[in-house]
Write a protein that holds these residues in place. Sequence first.
Motif, PDB file in Angstrom:
ATOM      1  N   PHE A 120     -27.023  65.797   9.951  1.00 23.72           N
ATOM      2  CA  PHE A 120     -27.016  67.231   9.670  1.00 23.72           C
ATOM      3  C   PHE A 120     -28.333  67.667   9.027  1.00 23.72           C
ATOM      4  O   PHE A 120     -28.811  68.783   9.271  1.00 23.72           O
ATOM      5  CB  PHE A 120     -25.826  67.576   8.778  1.00 23.72           C
ATOM      6  N   ALA A 121     -28.934  66.792   8.219  1.00 21.06           N
ATOM      7  CA  ALA A 121     -30.237  67.122   7.638  1.00 21.06           C
ATOM      8  C   ALA A 121     -31.292  67.235   8.734  1.00 21.06           C
ATOM      9  O   ALA A 121     -32.138  68.150   8.709  1.00 21.06           O
ATOM     10  CB  ALA A 121     -30.633  66.066   6.616  1.00 21.06           C
ATOM     11  N   ALA A 122     -31.252  66.318   9.705  1.00 18.97           N
ATOM     12  CA  ALA A 122     -32.219  66.369  10.801  1.00 18.97           C
ATOM     13  C   ALA A 122     -32.020  67.634  11.639  1.00 18.97           C
ATOM     14  O   ALA A 122     -32.997  68.287  12.040  1.00 18.97           O
ATOM     15  CB  ALA A 122     -32.076  65.122  11.669  1.00 18.97           C
ATOM     16  N   PHE A 123     -30.782  67.982  11.904  1.00 15.00           N
ATOM     17  CA  PHE A 123     -30.494  69.190  12.681  1.00 15.00           C
ATOM     18  C   PHE A 123     -31.010  70.424  11.957  1.00 15.00           C
ATOM     19  O   PHE A 123     -31.669  71.291  12.550  1.00 15.00           O
ATOM     20  CB  PHE A 123     -28.992  69.275  12.923  1.00 15.00           C
ATOM     21  N   ARG A 124     -30.740  70.508  10.670  1.00 15.23           N
ATOM     22  CA  ARG A 124     -31.173  71.665   9.893  1.00 15.23           C
ATOM     23  C   ARG A 124     -32.698  71.744   9.859  1.00 15.23           C
ATOM     24  O   ARG A 124     -33.284  72.808  10.065  1.00 15.23           O
ATOM     25  CB  ARG A 124     -30.617  71.564   8.464  1.00 15.23           C
ATOM     26  N   ARG A 150     -31.992  67.636  17.669  1.00 14.95           N
ATOM     27  CA  ARG A 150     -33.421  67.394  17.460  1.00 14.95           C
ATOM     28  C   ARG A 150     -33.750  67.505  15.976  1.00 14.95           C
ATOM     29  O   ARG A 150     -33.278  68.411  15.290  1.00 14.95           O
ATOM     30  CB  ARG A 150     -34.253  68.418  18.223  1.00 14.95           C
ATOM     31  N   GLY A 151     -34.605  66.601  15.518  1.00 10.52           N
ATOM     32  CA  GLY A 151     -35.091  66.660  14.152  1.00 10.52           C
ATOM     33  C   GLY A 151     -36.379  67.454  14.064  1.00 10.52           C
ATOM     34  O   GLY A 151     -36.835  68.075  15.040  1.00 10.52           O
ATOM     35  N   ALA A 152     -37.014  67.433  12.900  1.00  7.26           N
ATOM     36  CA  ALA A 152     -38.244  68.198  12.690  1.00  7.26           C
ATOM     37  C   ALA A 152     -39.363  67.726  13.603  1.00  7.26           C
ATOM     38  O   ALA A 152     -40.244  68.504  13.976  1.00  7.26           O
ATOM     39  CB  ALA A 152     -38.667  68.105  11.225  1.00  7.26           C
ATOM     40  N   ASP A 153     -39.352  66.451  13.979  1.00  9.85           N
ATOM     41  CA  ASP A 153     -40.395  65.909  14.858  1.00  9.85           C
ATOM     42  C   ASP A 153     -40.078  66.086  16.332  1.00  9.85           C
ATOM     43  O   ASP A 153     -40.834  65.625  17.196  1.00  9.85           O
ATOM     44  CB  ASP A 153     -40.619  64.431  14.537  1.00  9.85           C
ATOM     45  N   GLY A 154     -38.953  66.718  16.631  1.00 14.51           N
ATOM     46  CA  GLY A 154     -38.574  66.936  18.027  1.00 14.51           C
ATOM     47  C   GLY A 154     -37.784  65.805  18.638  1.00 14.51           C
ATOM     48  O   GLY A 154     -37.249  65.952  19.738  1.00 14.51           O
ATOM     49  N   GLN A 158     -31.252  72.155  21.535  1.00 10.08           N
ATOM     50  CA  GLN A 158     -31.453  71.748  20.156  1.00 10.08           C
ATOM     51  C   GLN A 158     -30.333  70.828  19.695  1.00 10.08           C
ATOM     52  O   GLN A 158     -30.512  70.010  18.808  1.00 10.08           O
ATOM     53  CB  GLN A 158     -31.501  72.981  19.243  1.00 10.08           C
ATOM     54  N   ALA A 159     -29.164  70.970  20.300  1.00  7.47           N
ATOM     55  CA  ALA A 159     -28.016  70.123  19.973  1.00  7.47           C
ATOM     56  C   ALA A 159     -27.163  69.973  21.218  1.00  7.47           C
ATOM     57  O   ALA A 159     -27.028  70.912  22.013  1.00  7.47           O
ATOM     58  CB  ALA A 159     -27.188  70.727  18.840  1.00  7.47           C
ATOM     59  N   VAL A 160     -26.581  68.808  21.394  1.00  6.79           N
ATOM     60  CA  VAL A 160     -25.701  68.560  22.526  1.00  6.79           C
ATOM     61  C   VAL A 160     -24.478  67.802  22.035  1.00  6.79           C
ATOM     62  O   VAL A 160     -24.515  67.117  21.009  1.00  6.79           O
ATOM     63  CB  VAL A 160     -26.394  67.757  23.653  1.00  6.79           C
ATOM     64  N   ALA A 161     -23.392  67.929  22.786  1.00  3.91           N
ATOM     65  CA  ALA A 161     -22.192  67.123  22.566  1.00  3.91           C
ATOM     66  C   ALA A 161     -21.793  66.517  23.896  1.00  3.91           C
ATOM     67  O   ALA A 161     -21.852  67.183  24.933  1.00  3.91           O
ATOM     68  CB  ALA A 161     -21.057  67.972  21.996  1.00  3.91           C
ATOM     69  N   ILE A 162     -21.419  65.260  23.871  1.00  7.91           N
ATOM     70  CA  ILE A 162     -21.086  64.535  25.098  1.00  7.91           C
ATOM     71  C   ILE A 162     -19.755  63.821  24.893  1.00  7.91           C
ATOM     72  O   ILE A 162     -19.574  63.108  23.906  1.00  7.91           O
ATOM     73  CB  ILE A 162     -22.197  63.528  25.470  1.00  7.91           C
ATOM     74  N   ASP A 163     -18.826  64.047  25.823  1.00  9.95           N
ATOM     75  CA  ASP A 163     -17.542  63.360  25.774  1.00  9.95           C
ATOM     76  C   ASP A 163     -17.642  62.042  26.528  1.00  9.95           C
ATOM     77  O   ASP A 163     -18.072  62.005  27.693  1.00  9.95           O
ATOM     78  CB  ASP A 163     -16.448  64.229  26.406  1.00  9.95           C
TER      79      ASP A 163
END
Length: 827
Positions: A217-221, A455-459, A160-165
């Motif tokens: 952050f809105a898309a994530f939520r 990911r947002g509401a649409d995936g 659902q969320a990723v972080a990349i260095d």
Amino acid sequence: MASSAAPLFDARRIADRWIADYCASGTADDMLCAHARDDAAWRAAFEELAGLSGDNLEGARERARRHAEDIGTGFRVAGEGEERPWPLSPVPLLIPEAEWRGIAAGVVQRAEVMERVLADLYGEARLVADGHVPAALVTGSPFFLRPLARLVPPGGCHLQAVAIDLGRGPDGAWRVLADHLRAPAGAGYALENRLAMAQVLDGLQLRLNIARHAPFFAAFRDGLAKRCRRAEPRIALLTPGRLDPSYAEQAHLARYLGWLLVEGGDLAVLDDRLYVRTIVGLKRVDALWRRLDPRLLDPLALDSHSTVGVPGLVDAMAAGNVVIANAPGAGLLEAPAFAAFLPQLAELLTGEALKLPGIATWWCGQDAARDHVEAALDTLLVAPAFGVAPLGLPEGRPVLGSALQGEARAALRADMARRPQDYVGQEVAHLSTMPVVAEGRLVARPFTLRVFAARGADGAWTVLPGGFARIGEHADARAAVMGEGMWSADVCVHGADPVEPVSLLPAGDSTRLRRNPGTLPSRVADNMFWLGRYLERGEAQLGVIRVLLGNSISADTGAALAADTVRRLADILVAGNAAPAPKALRRADLTELARAALEGGEGWYSVAAINAQARMIGGVSRDRLAADMVRLLDAPFPARGELLDKAGALQRRYSALAGLAAEHMGRTDAWRFHDMGRRIERALATLRFLRAFGRADATGDDLGTLLDLADSQISYRQRYLTGIARVPVLDLVALDPGNPRGIAHQVAAISGHLDALPVLSDDGLAEPQQEQARELAAILVTAHATRIDDAMLAGLELRLAHLSDAVARRYFLQGAEPLRAAGLVLA
């Protein structure tokens, strides 16, 4: 016009000199010097800095640090008890929009590739069966969670969320240094950096059209909510607790996103559904953004030794009743060993090469790769293949092969021969540099960039425009040497077009009004209650110390109290385990007693020890307390001045905390528990003072001291013009409901809070804690000061202690309490 243009001219001249001096230092800084692609943006940033602080770069750095501190940003190094201030650089990293689009596209592609790989490895495992992924790479990894095999996560995706260095080489090309999938941290720091820098460089946003963070952050939520079964889901951020290195960031994110901040003990699974324990019973939780190690999530399905997880959580997830982001087991692809296979997997699954290549990696679990690493050891970086320290790298950190000599080199080679699958070899990545303020000037330091996608509401994936940069302490530009970095910097994506002022807050006319502040977990209520008690306890003990040191405001007693009165003051401190009993009542002995009761020593319950308890609770309540209150709780214990000076400083701090609670905390249930804790502790302390100084044979010194300790001297003097008399003093301190420091007033307030708090049944009958409070209030209402004696005061003290226990039993649900206890609400 000339006068208004002068500051801009000065700022521009200072900025040009800074840039010229920086470039003349010989750095190959791709951001700013010979190969810079957008000097105008950097010049604008330095002009804003010069306009802020003139030619004083240290002043700009101090201002950035102060704004980060005001926001409450902090971090903790593993193994340390105290948080460190967040090291924010006043110089942001600037990236043009056109360049950022390429970075964002590469991040989205990489996230999608990793999603497909995870879906296969936890599903049909065709990649293993067809030989594209060695089986040992999966089943031999500590990040592979076998109980999750063949389990399709609710919502259909593992990530659902990723972080990349990312690291940028001196040639300007970006490459991936590491993927973070288990519990990707840092988005909160990116947000906090932006909030602080908006105060430092407030004109840069419009000047450079910097992209905003709120849409991400809105898309994530919205994306996490969309994958829940209920239309209005309850979402929580699961934290390991206050000792986690990024706890401050987690608390800030939970508050910003409007999610509950919970620990494992706050949660319970019942009938394959997840609930949070609240003051009104069990409330349904539909999604968790976890920052807890996935192996600790569920002691029944995963690590049976875990004491911080939630028994049955995996079953609730398997039943589709709770979304967990990211799905347990996603960390499988975090292992450095997988970096060796991801380029080929990307081409296999998407038909395209990775747009953001990683650093070249060889997994020693394959013969050819192991031979290459052994032959080129002096030119490579050697690292644990799965993040777990093997015998040849006992510290568990990547090591430059050339740095290993003698016994260390022999031990590495020997263990690589025994267990080659535990090692990877990686090329040594060199990093680009950016400017940072050090010793009053701009210097070049290597940096890495952490980018976030959700990911947002649409995936679809949304990438946070910017992320945050970590900057190395030394000029050595090798990524392996830089480590975690010394500074942090905001990352600004800028473009030619104006940016819409988007906020995470919805429009006022589209928001459904509510005056219910939301769910209050039992643990939070417990913390707020005890925060109130500790603050009041510290203030009461401080009052005894101040009177003992001769700080009485009574004109009759002055600073010299009778020996019996002094002995009773000392006895109160000794009985409270604040300090050892004094050898005698000489001034030196009493001063030492006061010092011990104030500053403490090993094993003594001093004011300093009480403050430490309050500070600990403040640390786990960042999402519920104002920044000013947390700052006061975190303030260091006074170290200068005489004892009375220190006591006075502490008294002012206690008064400020009480004022913030009284005037700035919303009248929520959380505030009621905080205030109720204060009232119970104040009433208990006053009862102890009454028993010590309100005796039938009380002297004028005793009664004056009692009025001092009950903070009622002025009220008494205004009411009674004749001297101090025992019965009027007892009536004022114990029975007068109009005295805000008296016992009757505290009990009335406690009873009012309990009547306002939610109950578990609708039969209209009082619950046990309400009954006890009303009985206590009735005793005080019908009592008369002439009949107050030690037995009555002891009885009141016992009733208050029982009332406190009743509050705890009713509202502070413990893990051992049966989940099907009568009256528990399931919603």
